[in-house]
Scaffold this motif. Structure first.
Motif, short mmCIF file in Angstrom:
data_model
loop_
_atom_site.label_atom_id
_atom_site.label_comp_id
_atom_site.label_asym_id
_atom_site.label_seq_id
_atom_site.Cartn_x
_atom_site.Cartn_y
_atom_site.Cartn_z
N VAL A 206 0.73 -1.27 0.08
CA VAL A 206 0.12 -0.01 0.11
C VAL A 206 0.80 1.16 -0.06
CG1 VAL A 206 -1.73 1.22 1.12
CG2 VAL A 206 -1.88 -1.07 1.22
N SER A 207 0.69 2.25 -1.02
CA SER A 207 1.37 3.54 -1.13
C SER A 207 0.86 4.49 -0.05
CB SER A 207 1.17 3.79 -2.35
OG SER A 207 -0.14 4.45 -2.74
N SER A 208 1.51 5.52 0.16
CA SER A 208 1.10 6.78 1.17
C SER A 208 -0.13 7.16 0.69
CB SER A 208 2.08 7.76 1.24
OG SER A 208 3.53 7.11 1.80
N ALA A 209 -0.23 7.46 -0.89
CA ALA A 209 -1.49 8.15 -1.30
C ALA A 209 -2.63 7.10 -1.07
CB ALA A 209 -1.16 8.41 -2.66
N GLU A 210 -2.48 5.79 -1.20
CA GLU A 210 -3.62 4.76 -1.01
C GLU A 210 -3.84 4.64 0.10
OE1 GLU A 210 -2.56 1.91 -4.76
OE2 GLU A 210 -1.73 1.35 -2.79
N LEU A 211 -3.02 4.63 1.07
CA LEU A 211 -3.32 4.71 2.66
C LEU A 211 -4.06 6.08 3.03
CD1 LEU A 211 -3.34 3.34 5.50
CD2 LEU A 211 -0.95 4.41 5.85
N MET A 212 -3.69 7.10 2.78
CA MET A 212 -4.47 8.37 3.11
C MET A 212 -5.71 8.41 2.71
SD MET A 212 -2.51 10.02 5.20
CE MET A 212 -0.93 10.22 5.55
N ILE A 213 -5.91 8.03 1.23
CA ILE A 213 -7.33 8.14 0.84
C ILE A 213 -8.14 7.18 1.17
CG2 ILE A 213 -8.74 7.88 -1.45
CD1 ILE A 213 -6.20 9.06 -2.89
N GLY A 214 -7.64 5.84 1.55
CA GLY A 214 -8.46 4.85 2.03
C GLY A 214 -8.71 5.31 3.54
N LYS A 215 -8.14 6.04 4.38
CA LYS A 215 -8.48 6.34 5.66
C LYS A 215 -9.78 7.46 5.37
CE LYS A 215 -5.65 4.41 8.59
NZ LYS A 215 -6.32 3.66 9.47
N VAL A 216 -9.70 8.30 4.31
CA VAL A 216 -10.46 9.58 4.20
C VAL A 216 -11.98 8.86 4.00
CG1 VAL A 216 -11.16 11.23 2.82
CG2 VAL A 216 -8.84 11.13 3.94
N LEU A 217 -12.23 8.14 2.71
CA LEU A 217 -13.28 7.72 2.26
C LEU A 217 -14.40 7.26 3.30
CD1 LEU A 217 -12.18 6.20 -1.15
CD2 LEU A 217 -13.10 8.58 -0.70
N PRO A 218 -14.08 6.22 4.15
CA PRO A 218 -15.33 5.86 5.07
C PRO A 218 -15.84 6.98 5.77
CG PRO A 218 -13.25 4.40 5.07
CD PRO A 218 -12.89 5.64 4.39
N VAL A 347 -4.02 21.08 -1.11
CA VAL A 347 -3.21 21.53 -0.32
C VAL A 347 -2.85 20.49 1.06
CG1 VAL A 347 -1.84 23.32 1.20
CG2 VAL A 347 -2.74 23.98 -1.05
N MET A 348 -3.75 20.23 1.71
CA MET A 348 -3.72 19.67 2.82
C MET A 348 -3.61 18.05 2.56
SD MET A 348 -4.35 21.61 5.42
CE MET A 348 -3.11 22.67 4.43
N MET A 349 -4.11 17.45 1.40
CA MET A 349 -3.80 16.17 1.30
C MET A 349 -2.44 16.03 0.66
SD MET A 349 -4.77 12.92 1.14
CE MET A 349 -6.64 13.05 1.15
N THR A 350 -1.93 16.90 -0.11
CA THR A 350 -0.46 16.69 -0.50
C THR A 350 0.56 16.79 0.67
OG1 THR A 350 -1.25 17.81 -2.75
CG2 THR A 350 1.07 17.88 -2.27
N ALA A 351 0.04 17.81 1.68
CA ALA A 351 1.18 17.84 2.52
C ALA A 351 0.95 16.63 3.52
CB ALA A 351 0.94 19.18 3.40
N ALA A 352 -0.37 16.11 3.60
CA ALA A 352 -0.31 14.93 4.80
C ALA A 352 0.49 13.77 3.90
CB ALA A 352 -1.78 14.53 4.64
N ILE A 353 0.29 13.64 2.52
CA ILE A 353 1.07 12.50 1.86
C ILE A 353 2.49 12.58 1.95
CG2 ILE A 353 1.54 11.37 -0.31
CD1 ILE A 353 -1.57 12.18 -1.03
N LEU A 354 3.01 13.87 1.82
CA LEU A 354 4.37 14.04 1.85
C LEU A 354 4.91 13.91 3.25
CD1 LEU A 354 4.76 17.18 -0.46
CD2 LEU A 354 5.32 14.97 -1.12
#
Length: 361
Positions: A206-218, A347-354
């Motif tokens: 699982v990549s960082s982006a996939e983990l972050m987006i997966g956390k958000v959607l539910p 901006v927030m999602m990009t910063a969180a992934i980075l």
């Protein structure tokens, strides 16, 4: 009870508190923040309300009247219109808060003691209605007689009865979503680390982006459920109107939900514990509820504070939801606030992934 043991525990607690930068910041930051916000930023005396002028008389007397009204400092002309209908349309789109209409027979009406000036006011904000009522009581051309004040009438739109529930319930959707969405995701990554689940995630592709987006959607679904509850109860118990599209109201809620979730994710990448995540969430929630225009009038704040409030998602959501529910506007007419929420989310999602790193430390 031994005094030396008691002192040892007290010293240990103080040292631990000193090492915890978040707690130390709250000890100093919360009283300082509240003092500055309530003493400097919050002002119930409205000034420079955006106003449109429809001077159909166009005489020296009508121009002098407009100058007198502007000189009060309550309104700031930002638009000229030919008819009252144009002012109402601009008010519906959120471009102005007050419209001033001077009829063609203005001077004759004043001479006869009849209504000579009409003030149209956006009733979706009760503070604006109060400011307009005060403006109507001011004497014309320096005259203070009752006859002078009776020549000005105030017409309220969207909430003519000035019911508080009509103004509060739409904004309450944003307050609830800000408090819960930021908090939920603020502890998401930290909880995975504390429970040891991060080791399992490290072992997966699982990549960082996939983990972050997966956390958000539910949590988007949870936020929509909360929105539905507030909308249903508000319409049922308080008869809050829905002047615009229900779909647009839900889209506006989705924009705020995603913006707050990405902010919570960024907090979770910075916090070392769930308690720290909750502390940092409080630092976001307090300015949001005080500066967004939910509790105190936005127009009464100093310009510097207004610029700061523009960086808060709740500020833009309040304009969207009140525009859709109370004024019947569409999201396309409120495009500036839609773009602001989309930009904040990006901006927030990009910063969180980075900031996120798939490692134990």
């Amino acid at each position: 009870m031994k005094f030396r043991r008691l002192m040892a525990v007290m010293v240990k607690e103080l040292r631990q508190m000193r090492r915890d930068r978040i707690t130390l910041a709250m000890i100093i930051g919360i009283p300082v923040m509240q003092l500055l916000l309530f003493g400097y930023a919050i002002n119930t005396n409205l000034r420079d309300l955006s106003a449109g002028i429809a001077d159909q008389s166009r005489t020296s007397a009508s121009r002098a009247l407009v100058m007198d009204i502007v000189a009060t400092g309550v309104v700031k002309p930002v638009q000229e219109a030919a008819t009252p209908q144009e002012l109402v349309e601009s008010m519906r789109r959120g471009e102005i808060s007050i419209g001033i209409v001077i009829p063609p027979d203005h001077e004759r009406r004043r001479a006869e003691g009849r209504e000579a000036v009409q003030i149209l006011v956006d009733g979706s904000d009760n503070a604006v209605q109060s400011a307009a009522a005060q403006l109507a009581q001011m004497p014309l051309d320096g005259r203070s007689s009752p006859l002078a004040t009776r020549t000005i009438s105030v017409v309220g739109f969207y909430n003519p009865q000035r019911r508080s529930a009509v103004n509060i319930v739409p904004g309450l959707i944003g307050v609830i979503l800000t408090m819960t969405m930021v908090l939920f995701t603020g502890v998401a990554i930290v909880r995975e680390r504390e429970r040891g689940n991060m080791e399992l995630l490290i072992a997966t592709p699982v990549s960082s982006a996939e983990l972050m987006i997966g956390k958000v959607l539910p949590y988007v679904a949870i936020g929509l459920v909360q929105t539905t509850v507030v909308l249903a109860l508000g319409m049922w118990l308080f008869q809050v109107p829905l002047g615009g599209s229900l779909l647009h109201a839900y889209i506006a809620a989705c924009l705020l939900i995603v913006a707050n979730l990405t902010l919570g994710l960024l907090i979770s990448t910075r916090a070392q514990s769930q308690f720290q995540a909750m502390q940092m969430t409080f630092f976001i929630f307090l300015p949001s509820i005080l500066l967004s225009g939910f509790m105190f009038p936005f127009a009464g704040m100093p310009k510097v504070v207004q610029w700061m409030a523009e960086a808060l998602p709740l500020t833009h959501f309040l304009r969207l939801i009140r525009g859709v529910m109370l004024r019947g506007a569409s999201l396309w007419e409120l495009w500036a606030d839609v773009l602001a929420l989309l930009a904040f989310t990006t901006v927030m999602m990009t910063a969180a992934i980075l900031r996120f790193r798939k490692r134990l430390d």
